[in-house]
Design an enzyme around this catalytic site. Structure first.
Site, PDB file in Angstrom:
ATOM      1  N   ASP A 126      -3.833  45.215  57.842  1.00  0.00           N
ATOM      2  CA  ASP A 126      -4.076  45.203  56.402  1.00  0.00           C
ATOM      3  C   ASP A 126      -2.981  45.989  55.663  1.00  0.00           C
ATOM      4  OD1 ASP A 126      -6.111  44.620  54.282  1.00  0.00           O
ATOM      5  OD2 ASP A 126      -6.135  46.796  54.096  1.00  0.00           O
TER       6      ASP A 126
ATOM      7  N   GLU B 108      -0.389  41.603  57.227  1.00  0.00           N
ATOM      8  CA  GLU B 108      -0.565  41.205  55.826  1.00  0.00           C
ATOM      9  C   GLU B 108       0.662  41.749  55.095  1.00  0.00           C
ATOM     10  OE1 GLU B 108      -3.415  41.561  51.887  1.00  0.00           O
ATOM     11  OE2 GLU B 108      -3.153  43.276  53.185  1.00  0.00           O
TER      12      GLU B 108
END
Ligand code: GLC
Ligand code: MG
Length: 547
Positions: A212, A283
């Site tokens: 993330d 990401e």
């Protein structure tokens, strides 16, 4: 690489689950609820592995599974080495990993290293005093000269990125919610703890991580102000006043990625096979291709896959998408491998964003994603062209919609439960249970109905995946742009296949292809001969076996 040389020589090489396969993102709260509490869970996913195997999936990425107060639905982690009680237990996760593995499906977890929950024990300690053991796990700074925040950095969720902590008289950095304090990646102790977290999960059989906010974990050490956004910047940046130049994508992030890559590469243990090396999927939310490529390092020493948000946020338009793919092909380091996706839990569903809820467009988009050179990631529901579900922003569970009040910020619309059938509970949960987010129109889109219908999007997706997996040209074969009429995108894969897609409202004729239709969005065309020309109706696509 050696693999390509062998393929070119016609030698059969073992398929790689993450390069040659198709990966699938599951939002665990919304996939399948085994215990009837209205919340999807890990045991529910295990019960639905049949579907994923039938579809031909080789790996799943689970959105956050770790204990969390759910201010940001799991992206506020309170314990990195455990399982969220809503989703089940560590035994459930072990059982899911093992059962998936038996079907040739690997499991990736979501790792959230940019920030913790404010209820994580590190932060609880950090706020206890300026000399607390974990104070430097987070980013603290005194007020700026005007007594306000230390600099002009913005939260991705609106407002300043700095939160005042009265008791200890300093600001802390939180680039998302104030209850998601950013970790200080300049601190070696933070790096050490995360090495341990990676190893903990690799030892349990986790096949890698989706990381993330991968691009933003390291911030400028001097906390320099971000510069203003200019009209030349990407459209997605235009609603902000400043551009994240010092608050994200700093060169030092690559030190951390190399470190994680060596942890992943070093994971072996007794009985490990070469294909068992865990993978790192980032990401990498950057909006210029030349900012994306460095996340692959040399192609062997940083991320295995770096999500391409230029592609996600492109319009479903031939010129736009082709230019991005050509840029990837030209700029990718040797040995690096592209990744393409059209939907996720933040950006929304491709059936709505790209296809405006028009199924023909969604089918064309899926045909592209599943035939490009690079790993496709499907988001649960993509296989039935599930659209976003319109929901009242007043009752949003997504903290971003609640904070900004903008209906377009409501990510709940793409996180609704998977519609398995059209009975009460949707096959997702018990008939009388209230799902944590509402269903859309169960009759319009559900897995069971599409499974019955060979012309459905579900069958198209399954057949595209199967063709891809059994065809070396469609996995490893080179990408080459071919001549195309306006509105269409035509490319070759390897020597044996071409893909022609019409992304426009008027029919076109594509010249120069000879062979046979292997798969078409109009299934009736399959097997048809193509003799130097193929006519495509609006939003129609074909995969042609050349020859
Ligand atoms: C990532 C996640 C998003 C989350 C944010 C903060 O962008 O994909 O869902 O809200 O990070 O963790
Ligand atoms: Mg449940």
């Amino acid at each position: 690489m050696a693999e390509e040389t062998q393929a070119a020589a016609g030698i059969d090489v073992p398929a790689s689950w993450w390069r040659d396969g198709v990966l699938y993102q599951i939002y665990p709260r919304s996939f399948a609820d085994s215990d009837g509490d209205g919340i999807g869970d890990l045991a529910g996913i295990r019960e639905r592995l049949d579907h994923l195997e039938w579809l031909g999936i080789t790996g799943i990425w689970l959105n956050p599974t770790m204990p969390s107060p759910n201010d940001d639905w799991g992206y506020d982690v309170a314990d990195y080495c455990a399982v969220h009680a809503d989703l089940g237990t560590m035994d459930d996760l072990d059982a899911l990993i093992a059962a998936a593995r038996e079907r040739g499906i690997r499991v990736l977890l979501d790792l959230v290293p940019n920030h913790t929950s404010d209820r994580h024990p590190w932060f609880v300690d950090a706020v206890s005093g300026r000399d607390a053991e974990h104070r430097d796990f987070y980013v603290w700074a005194p007020p700026g000269p005007d007594g306000g925040p230390p600099n002009n950095w913005l939260s991705n969720f609106g407002g300043s990125a700095w939160t005042w902590h009265e008791a200890t008289g300093e600001y802390y950095l939180a680039q998302f919610l104030p209850t998601q304090p950013d970790l200080n990646w300049w601190n070696d102790a933070v790096r050490d703890r995360f090495d341990d977290i990676l190893r903990f999960w690799f030892a349990r059989g986790v096949a890698g991580f989706r990381i993330d906010v991968c691009h933003a974990i390291v911030k400028d050490r001097d906390l320099r102000d971000d510069p203003p956004v200019t009209p030349a910047d990407h459209r997605k940046l235009q609603h902000r006043s400043v551009k994240p130049v010092y608050s994200a994508n700093r060169p030092e992030v690559h030190d951390v990625l190399r470190r994680w890559r060596s942890v992943a590469d070093g994971h072996g243990g007794p009985g490990a096979e070469p294909g068992d090396t865990p993978i790192l999927v980032g990401e990498t939310y950057v909006l210029e291709l030349d900012e994306l490529m460095p996340f692959y390092g040399t192609g062997r020493d940083e991320l295995h896959l770096a999500f391409n948000f230029l592609f996600v946020h492109a319009d479903l338009d031939a010129d736009t998408m082709r230019a991005i793919v050509e840029g990837v092909e030209a700029g990718l380091p040797p040995d690096a491998w592209p990744v393409y996706t059209g939907s996720n839990h933040d950006a929304g569903r491709l059936a709505t964003r790209w296809a405006q809820d028009d199924e023909a467009r969604a089918r064309a988009a899926l045909l592209i994603v599943l035939t490009l050179r690079g790993t496709p990631f499907l988001y649960y529901g993509d296989e039935i062209a599930l659209p976003n579900v319109p929901l009242d922003p007043q009752s949003a569970l997504d903290p971003v919609a609640r904070r900004t009040g903008r209906p377009s910020d409501n990510r709940d619309v793409c996180r609704t439960p998977m519609p398995w059938t059209d009975v009460p509970g949707g096959g997702f949960t018990a008939a009388g249970a209230t799902p944590w987010l509402p269903f859309g129109d169960l009759g319009a889109h559900n897995v069971a109905a599409q499974k019955e219908d060979p012309a459905s999007t579900l069958h198209l997706v399954r057949d595209l995946i199967a063709l891809r997996r059994r065809t070396r040209d469609l996995t490893a074969g080179a990408y080459a742009t071919l001549e195309a009429p306006a509105g269409a995108w035509v490319y070759r894969r390897g020597d044996g296949f071409a893909v022609a897609v019409n992304l426009a409202d008027t029919a076109v004729t594509v010249n120069g292809l000879t062979g046979r239709v292997a798969i078409g969005t109009d299934r009736a065309r399959e097997g048809d001969a193509v003799d130097d020309a193929v006519r495509l109706g609006p939003w129609e696509g074909v995969v042609v076996a050349l020859g």
